[in-house]
Design a protein around this motif. Structure first.
Motif, PDB file in Angstrom:
ATOM      1  N   GLU A  71      -6.796   7.813   7.323  1.00  0.00           N
ATOM      2  CA  GLU A  71      -6.203   6.602   7.115  1.00  0.00           C
ATOM      3  C   GLU A  71      -6.872   5.778   5.730  1.00  0.00           C
ATOM      4  O   GLU A  71      -6.176   5.069   5.109  1.00  0.00           O
ATOM      5  N   ARG A  83      -5.574   6.019   1.510  1.00  0.00           N
ATOM      6  CA  ARG A  83      -5.424   4.529   0.574  1.00  0.00           C
ATOM      7  C   ARG A  83      -6.313   4.413  -0.235  1.00  0.00           C
ATOM      8  O   ARG A  83      -6.314   3.344  -0.934  1.00  0.00           O
ATOM      9  N   ALA A  92      -5.304  -5.813   0.214  1.00  0.00           N
ATOM     10  CA  ALA A  92      -4.051  -5.251   1.175  1.00  0.00           C
ATOM     11  C   ALA A  92      -4.454  -3.623   1.520  1.00  0.00           C
ATOM     12  O   ALA A  92      -4.042  -3.375   2.626  1.00  0.00           O
ATOM     13  N   GLU A 108      -4.432  -2.594   5.400  1.00  0.00           N
ATOM     14  CA  GLU A 108      -3.377  -1.438   5.984  1.00  0.00           C
ATOM     15  C   GLU A 108      -4.114  -0.447   6.518  1.00  0.00           C
ATOM     16  O   GLU A 108      -3.670   0.208   7.524  1.00  0.00           O
ATOM     17  N   ARG A 119      -5.053  -1.580  10.086  1.00  0.00           N
ATOM     18  CA  ARG A 119      -3.813  -1.390  10.779  1.00  0.00           C
ATOM     19  C   ARG A 119      -3.454  -0.097  11.403  1.00  0.00           C
ATOM     20  O   ARG A 119      -3.377   0.281  12.564  1.00  0.00           O
TER      21      ARG A 119
END
Length: 308
Positions: A219, A223, A255, A259, A262
């Motif tokens: 994750e 990103r 951001a 993200e 999350r």
């Protein structure tokens, strides 16, 4: 109103020096905080949780010996705390003694176990083979010498003056230029303002299924969020069960960081947000990101309440 800061005592420790450095940088609510000496990082954080202190100053990493695991464990165990600032302090030990005529054979040298890894070769070159006596802090080692419980101590030079000891040698270190990272921990709240050069820290646990850690770390990589550290520590609930401490480059207001966290939450059994704060080399910069801050703060609040 005076701010109270818990630190690893007694007086004269590197942690007290770090607390004073934080105060000089305006990290507390008052420029001259009252120090509350305690015996461990866990007790320092407990003082914050129980309201006996407004903040705690604790060591989190050393450039020679790595992570300060008692602090990691204390952060994971404490409820409702958050990191707000960091500072890297250059560590310089002095070798000190009390009454030279009372030394034992071999002489007893006391210091903190983390400090012992930084000075043992140099100290033994100075005084020969020694019996190592672990101390709860470097200043506590100086106190032990003053009480006759040890013959030598490796501690900040200021501790020698506090305890009436003789400095045998200054700048004692196996690795010159060693640094220890300290952090300010306070009650959970709004993160320190984003600067553009920040760190974010979380602790998480995963289901015991194949690939769970790889999936969680993906994750971040998907990103482009850089991990500066990942450490595993036992949960103490049974063999083979671990929690993971991760430090990220970036701020919860970024951001991609929000993200990633999350998405991480969806994969984990639990996620504990430990804060976002300026990297110690950060020059002040305060862009207007109020909309992102509101969204990130709401997400952190929901996560702490156990919602996804």
């Amino acid at each position: 109103m005076t701010t109270t800061v818990a630190f690893l005592g007694p007086r004269g420790t590197f942690t007290e020096m770090a607390m004073q450095a934080f105060a000089e940088r305006g990290c507390f609510d008052s420029p001259e905080p009252a120090g509350l000496p305690v015996s461990s990082p866990a007790e320092a954080l407990a003082a914050v949780v129980e309201g006996r202190a407004d903040y705690a100053c604790v060591a989190i990493e050393n450039s020679v010996d790595g992570a300060v695991t008692p602090t990691f464990d204390a952060l994971a165990a404490a409820e409702g705390v958050q990191i707000y600032h960091e500072f890297a302090l250059e560590i310089s030990f002095a070798l000190m003694r009390g009454d030279a005529t009372s030394s034992t054979t071999p002489p007893r040298l006391s210091t903190h176990p983390v400090a012992w890894q930084q000075v043992k070769n140099s100290a033994q070159q100075l005084v020969g083979e020694v019996e190592f006596i672990p101390a709860s802090s470097n200043a506590a080692a100086a106190e032990a010498v003053a009480k006759g419980e040890a013959d030598y101590a490796a501690a900040p030079e200021a501790a020698a003056a506090l305890w009436g000891l003789e400095v045998v040698a200054s700048d004692v270190a196996d690795v010159p230029g060693a640094r220890t990272q300290f952090v300010v921990v306070g009650p959970a709240g709004i993160p320190t303002e984003r600067t553009g050069n920040d760190r974010t820290s979380v602790v998480f646990t995963l289901p015991n299924v194949p690939g769970s850690l790889v999936g969680a770390l993906s994750e971040f990589s998907l990103r482009g969020v850089d991990l500066t550290r990942i450490e595993s520590r036992p949960t103490r609930t049974g063999l083979g069960t671990y929690r993971f401490h991760a430090d990220l480059v970036g701020h919860i207001d970024d951001a991609i960081v929000a993200e990633a966290l999350r998405a991480l939450h969806m994969r984990c059994e639990s996620v504990q947000y430990l804060g976002s704060w300026p990297h110690s080399s950060t020059p002040p910069e305060q862009p207007d990101r109020s909309t992102e801050r509101e969204a990130a703060t709401a997400w952190v609040a929901a996560m702490r309440e156990g919602r996804r």
